[in-house]
Scaffold this motif. Structure first.
Motif, PDB file in Angstrom:
ATOM      1  N   LYS A   6     -29.955  57.833   1.987  1.00  0.00           N
ATOM      2  CA  LYS A   6     -30.408  57.644   3.010  1.00  0.00           C
ATOM      3  C   LYS A   6     -31.245  55.765   2.923  1.00  0.00           C
ATOM      4  O   LYS A   6     -31.427  54.365   3.140  1.00  0.00           O
ATOM      5  CB  LYS A   6     -31.908  57.428   3.913  1.00  0.00           C
ATOM      6  N   LEU A   7     -31.494  55.542   1.142  1.00  0.00           N
ATOM      7  CA  LEU A   7     -32.279  54.298   0.478  1.00  0.00           C
ATOM      8  C   LEU A   7     -31.508  54.269  -0.903  1.00  0.00           C
ATOM      9  O   LEU A   7     -31.125  55.224  -1.775  1.00  0.00           O
ATOM     10  CB  LEU A   7     -33.625  54.513   0.562  1.00  0.00           C
ATOM     11  N   VAL A   8     -30.808  53.534  -1.121  1.00  0.00           N
ATOM     12  CA  VAL A   8     -29.898  53.165  -2.468  1.00  0.00           C
ATOM     13  C   VAL A   8     -31.502  52.582  -3.499  1.00  0.00           C
ATOM     14  O   VAL A   8     -30.987  50.881  -2.293  1.00  0.00           O
ATOM     15  CB  VAL A   8     -28.809  52.450  -2.304  1.00  0.00           C
ATOM     16  N   ALA A   9     -31.588  52.364  -4.140  1.00  0.00           N
ATOM     17  CA  ALA A   9     -32.680  51.277  -5.273  1.00  0.00           C
ATOM     18  C   ALA A   9     -31.656  49.962  -6.533  1.00  0.00           C
ATOM     19  O   ALA A   9     -31.422  51.717  -7.404  1.00  0.00           O
ATOM     20  CB  ALA A   9     -34.241  51.536  -5.393  1.00  0.00           C
ATOM     21  N   LEU A  10     -31.575  49.238  -6.239  1.00  0.00           N
ATOM     22  CA  LEU A  10     -30.420  48.776  -7.730  1.00  0.00           C
ATOM     23  C   LEU A  10     -31.300  47.701  -8.303  1.00  0.00           C
ATOM     24  O   LEU A  10     -32.234  47.055  -8.237  1.00  0.00           O
ATOM     25  CB  LEU A  10     -29.561  48.264  -6.842  1.00  0.00           C
ATOM     26  N   ASP A  11     -31.048  48.336 -10.120  1.00  0.00           N
ATOM     27  CA  ASP A  11     -31.570  47.142 -10.942  1.00  0.00           C
ATOM     28  C   ASP A  11     -29.990  46.213 -10.717  1.00  0.00           C
ATOM     29  O   ASP A  11     -29.464  46.111 -10.259  1.00  0.00           O
ATOM     30  CB  ASP A  11     -31.937  47.678 -12.232  1.00  0.00           C
ATOM     31  N   ILE A  12     -31.119  44.666 -11.109  1.00  0.00           N
ATOM     32  CA  ILE A  12     -30.111  44.261 -11.105  1.00  0.00           C
ATOM     33  C   ILE A  12     -29.363  43.270 -12.621  1.00  0.00           C
ATOM     34  O   ILE A  12     -28.276  43.786 -13.004  1.00  0.00           O
ATOM     35  CB  ILE A  12     -30.674  42.317 -10.844  1.00  0.00           C
ATOM     36  N   ASP A  13     -30.298  43.254 -13.617  1.00  0.00           N
ATOM     37  CA  ASP A  13     -29.281  42.650 -14.878  1.00  0.00           C
ATOM     38  C   ASP A  13     -29.361  44.368 -15.719  1.00  0.00           C
ATOM     39  O   ASP A  13     -30.496  45.043 -15.946  1.00  0.00           O
ATOM     40  CB  ASP A  13     -30.750  41.465 -15.821  1.00  0.00           C
ATOM     41  N   GLY A  14     -27.837  43.954 -16.043  1.00  0.00           N
ATOM     42  CA  GLY A  14     -27.381  45.299 -17.015  1.00  0.00           C
ATOM     43  C   GLY A  14     -27.202  46.147 -15.919  1.00  0.00           C
ATOM     44  O   GLY A  14     -26.521  47.448 -16.875  1.00  0.00           O
ATOM     45  N   THR A  15     -27.306  46.231 -14.521  1.00  0.00           N
ATOM     46  CA  THR A  15     -26.731  47.682 -13.985  1.00  0.00           C
ATOM     47  C   THR A  15     -25.507  46.472 -12.511  1.00  0.00           C
ATOM     48  O   THR A  15     -24.562  46.678 -12.789  1.00  0.00           O
ATOM     49  CB  THR A  15     -27.998  47.423 -12.883  1.00  0.00           C
ATOM     50  N   LEU A  16     -26.859  45.912 -12.371  1.00  0.00           N
ATOM     51  CA  LEU A  16     -25.953  44.931 -11.054  1.00  0.00           C
ATOM     52  C   LEU A  16     -24.405  43.773 -11.663  1.00  0.00           C
ATOM     53  O   LEU A  16     -23.550  43.486 -11.094  1.00  0.00           O
ATOM     54  CB  LEU A  16     -25.654  44.469 -10.044  1.00  0.00           C
ATOM     55  N   LEU A  17     -25.633  43.410 -12.856  1.00  0.00           N
ATOM     56  CA  LEU A  17     -24.739  42.265 -14.133  1.00  0.00           C
ATOM     57  C   LEU A  17     -24.688  42.996 -14.993  1.00  0.00           C
ATOM     58  O   LEU A  17     -25.110  43.920 -15.933  1.00  0.00           O
ATOM     59  CB  LEU A  17     -25.536  41.089 -13.323  1.00  0.00           C
ATOM     60  N   ALA A  18     -23.394  42.702 -15.859  1.00  0.00           N
ATOM     61  CA  ALA A  18     -23.026  43.197 -17.041  1.00  0.00           C
ATOM     62  C   ALA A  18     -24.402  42.641 -18.032  1.00  0.00           C
ATOM     63  O   ALA A  18     -24.622  41.403 -17.885  1.00  0.00           O
ATOM     64  CB  ALA A  18     -21.637  42.604 -17.492  1.00  0.00           C
ATOM     65  N   PRO A  19     -24.801  43.334 -18.979  1.00  0.00           N
ATOM     66  CA  PRO A  19     -25.196  42.852 -20.016  1.00  0.00           C
ATOM     67  C   PRO A  19     -24.424  41.388 -20.972  1.00  0.00           C
ATOM     68  O   PRO A  19     -23.905  41.337 -20.744  1.00  0.00           O
ATOM     69  CB  PRO A  19     -25.845  43.658 -21.099  1.00  0.00           C
ATOM     70  N   GLY A  20     -26.322  40.370 -20.547  1.00  0.00           N
ATOM     71  CA  GLY A  20     -24.803  39.027 -21.560  1.00  0.00           C
ATOM     72  C   GLY A  20     -24.566  38.051 -20.839  1.00  0.00           C
ATOM     73  O   GLY A  20     -24.328  36.956 -21.672  1.00  0.00           O
ATOM     74  N   VAL A  21     -24.863  38.481 -19.637  1.00  0.00           N
ATOM     75  CA  VAL A  21     -23.951  37.176 -18.482  1.00  0.00           C
ATOM     76  C   VAL A  21     -24.760  35.794 -18.443  1.00  0.00           C
ATOM     77  O   VAL A  21     -25.932  36.418 -18.460  1.00  0.00           O
ATOM     78  CB  VAL A  21     -23.336  38.034 -17.406  1.00  0.00           C
ATOM     79  N   PRO A  22     -24.988  34.994 -18.136  1.00  0.00           N
ATOM     80  CA  PRO A  22     -24.944  34.046 -18.143  1.00  0.00           C
ATOM     81  C   PRO A  22     -26.418  33.979 -16.948  1.00  0.00           C
ATOM     82  O   PRO A  22     -26.094  34.242 -15.783  1.00  0.00           O
ATOM     83  CB  PRO A  22     -23.794  32.850 -17.403  1.00  0.00           C
ATOM     84  N   HIS A  23     -27.486  33.777 -17.375  1.00  0.00           N
ATOM     85  CA  HIS A  23     -28.817  33.954 -16.145  1.00  0.00           C
ATOM     86  C   HIS A  23     -27.857  33.225 -14.702  1.00  0.00           C
ATOM     87  O   HIS A  23     -29.342  34.175 -14.058  1.00  0.00           O
ATOM     88  CB  HIS A  23     -30.394  32.656 -16.571  1.00  0.00           C
ATOM     89  N   ASP A  24     -27.002  32.366 -14.023  1.00  0.00           N
ATOM     90  CA  ASP A  24     -26.953  32.284 -13.014  1.00  0.00           C
ATOM     91  C   ASP A  24     -26.119  32.869 -12.324  1.00  0.00           C
ATOM     92  O   ASP A  24     -25.637  32.517 -10.900  1.00  0.00           O
ATOM     93  CB  ASP A  24     -26.887  31.391 -13.079  1.00  0.00           C
ATOM     94  N   ALA A  25     -25.219  34.255 -13.339  1.00  0.00           N
ATOM     95  CA  ALA A  25     -24.099  35.063 -12.429  1.00  0.00           C
ATOM     96  C   ALA A  25     -24.056  35.685 -11.691  1.00  0.00           C
ATOM     97  O   ALA A  25     -25.754  36.184 -11.288  1.00  0.00           O
ATOM     98  CB  ALA A  25     -23.865  36.011 -14.070  1.00  0.00           C
ATOM     99  N   LEU A  26     -23.523  35.809 -10.776  1.00  0.00           N
ATOM    100  CA  LEU A  26     -23.766  36.789  -9.453  1.00  0.00           C
ATOM    101  C   LEU A  26     -22.504  37.498  -9.364  1.00  0.00           C
ATOM    102  O   LEU A  26     -22.317  38.058  -9.661  1.00  0.00           O
ATOM    103  CB  LEU A  26     -23.839  36.057  -7.913  1.00  0.00           C
ATOM    104  N   PRO A  27     -23.220  39.375  -9.041  1.00  0.00           N
ATOM    105  CA  PRO A  27     -22.009  40.468  -8.551  1.00  0.00           C
ATOM    106  C   PRO A  27     -21.220  39.613  -8.333  1.00  0.00           C
ATOM    107  O   PRO A  27     -21.333  39.267  -7.683  1.00  0.00           O
ATOM    108  CB  PRO A  27     -23.373  41.173  -7.943  1.00  0.00           C
ATOM    109  N   ASP A  28     -20.273  40.653  -9.092  1.00  0.00           N
ATOM    110  CA  ASP A  28     -19.140  40.652  -8.156  1.00  0.00           C
ATOM    111  C   ASP A  28     -17.925  41.245  -6.726  1.00  0.00           C
ATOM    112  O   ASP A  28     -19.435  42.287  -6.272  1.00  0.00           O
ATOM    113  CB  ASP A  28     -17.437  40.940  -9.492  1.00  0.00           C
ATOM    114  N   GLN A  29     -17.195  40.879  -6.836  1.00  0.00           N
ATOM    115  CA  GLN A  29     -17.018  41.541  -4.926  1.00  0.00           C
ATOM    116  C   GLN A  29     -17.165  42.176  -4.759  1.00  0.00           C
ATOM    117  O   GLN A  29     -17.131  43.113  -4.062  1.00  0.00           O
ATOM    118  CB  GLN A  29     -16.111  40.649  -4.510  1.00  0.00           C
ATOM    119  N   SER A  30     -16.624  43.081  -6.098  1.00  0.00           N
ATOM    120  CA  SER A  30     -16.639  44.591  -5.619  1.00  0.00           C
ATOM    121  C   SER A  30     -18.365  45.531  -5.588  1.00  0.00           C
ATOM    122  O   SER A  30     -17.857  46.578  -4.922  1.00  0.00           O
ATOM    123  CB  SER A  30     -16.598  45.365  -7.054  1.00  0.00           C
ATOM    124  N   VAL A  31     -18.856  44.652  -6.122  1.00  0.00           N
ATOM    125  CA  VAL A  31     -20.481  45.169  -6.233  1.00  0.00           C
ATOM    126  C   VAL A  31     -20.642  44.855  -3.616  1.00  0.00           C
ATOM    127  O   VAL A  31     -21.952  45.570  -3.684  1.00  0.00           O
ATOM    128  CB  VAL A  31     -21.119  44.505  -6.845  1.00  0.00           C
TER     129      VAL A  31
END
Length: 266
Positions: A6-31
């Motif tokens: 009923k609840l999903v908790a998601l980390d951002i950096d390294g989880t929704l965003l690949a490691p090493g992406v620019p600091h202003d990157a956003l999750p892609d359309q699949s996410v």
């Protein structure tokens, strides 16, 4: 694989965003699409990040998340509009002692609350954190005199001695502080601060049980929520600590494996 989530908790950096992406990157359309599908089915989706509010809020807005989210490793829980729902400050006497210890050793100190980020010196670690958090890095040689009540203290040393810093502080303060290591940084918070504790509080307020929660994260700062949640997973690139505490290691590479796991809930 239908589950009673009923609840999903998601980390951002390294989880929704690949490691090493620019600091202003956003999750892609699949996410974005996976999160939208979960929310459309009535599943609550929240973010649980080490970032401060602005950097977390930008990702939440991009994903269309309107639920409260966890920031600063669990030191604060914010409403989407920025209002503080829950916050934990450090013992300020300990914060001052940490500042004095670090400066005596020649280490840089980051001193921050829920809104401002003060540093004694510019360092790559501090610059990166300020960038992903979307906050200004304020240079202040005596941050303890700023009037800001610290929610956390980061001691920035180097990879050779950071483990020694951790051991020294653990011996000195025991359970009076929560400690976490990130290569060159030893982070200290109120002992109640962790993503797991913040997730537990949020779930309880929403009337959702531990067994109905899925948490996904990739690093040492995620282990508390990976351990607490009824379901938990880490990507294949997750660190050793995340893999040990997660109940599932995702198959496949990178963010795609996270997206596949989210869709599997449906």
């Amino acid at each position: 694989m239908k589950q009673a989530v009923k609840l999903v908790a998601l980390d951002i950096d390294g989880t929704l965003l690949a490691p090493g992406v620019p600091h202003d990157a956003l999750p892609d359309q699949s996410v974005v699409s996976a999160v939208a599908a979960l929310q459309a089915s009535g599943i609550v989706v929240i973010l649980a990040s080490g970032r401060m509010y602005p950097g977390t809020a930008s990702v939440a807005a991009h994903l269309g998340i309107k639920e409260p989210f966890i920031c600063q490793q669990g030191a604060s829980i914010h409403e989407p509009d920025g209002n503080l729902r829950q916050g934990f400050s450090m013992d300020q006497d300990i914060a001052l002692e940490l500042y004095e210890y670090a400066t005596a050793k020649g280490y840089s100190v980051s001193w921050f609350d829920h809104e401002r980020y003060l540093v004694t010196n510019e360092t790559p670690a501090a610059e990166f954190f300020a960038a992903v958090s979307g906050v200004e890095m304020e240079i202040e040689s005596k941050p303890h005199e700023s009037g800001i009540r610290a929610t956390g203290i980061d001691i920035v040393s180097n990879e050779k001695v950071s483990s020694d810093v951790h051991r020294t502080l653990k011996t000195r303060y025991g359970n009076r502080v929560a400690l976490m290591d990130f290569k060159t940084v030893t982070a200290a918070h109120n002992p109640e601060v962790s993503k797991g504790n913040a997730l537990s509080m949020t779930a309880a307020e929403l009337g959702i049980s531990q067994t109905e929660v899925l948490a996904i994260g990739d690093g040492i700062n995620d282990i508390s929520m990976l351990s607490w949640a009824g379901y938990s997973a880490t990507p294949s690139h997750g660190d050793t600590f995340a893999k040990y505490h997660a109940k599932e290691i995702l198959k496949g590479e990178g963010v795609r494996s996270v997206t596949d796991r989210l869709l599997a809930v449906l």
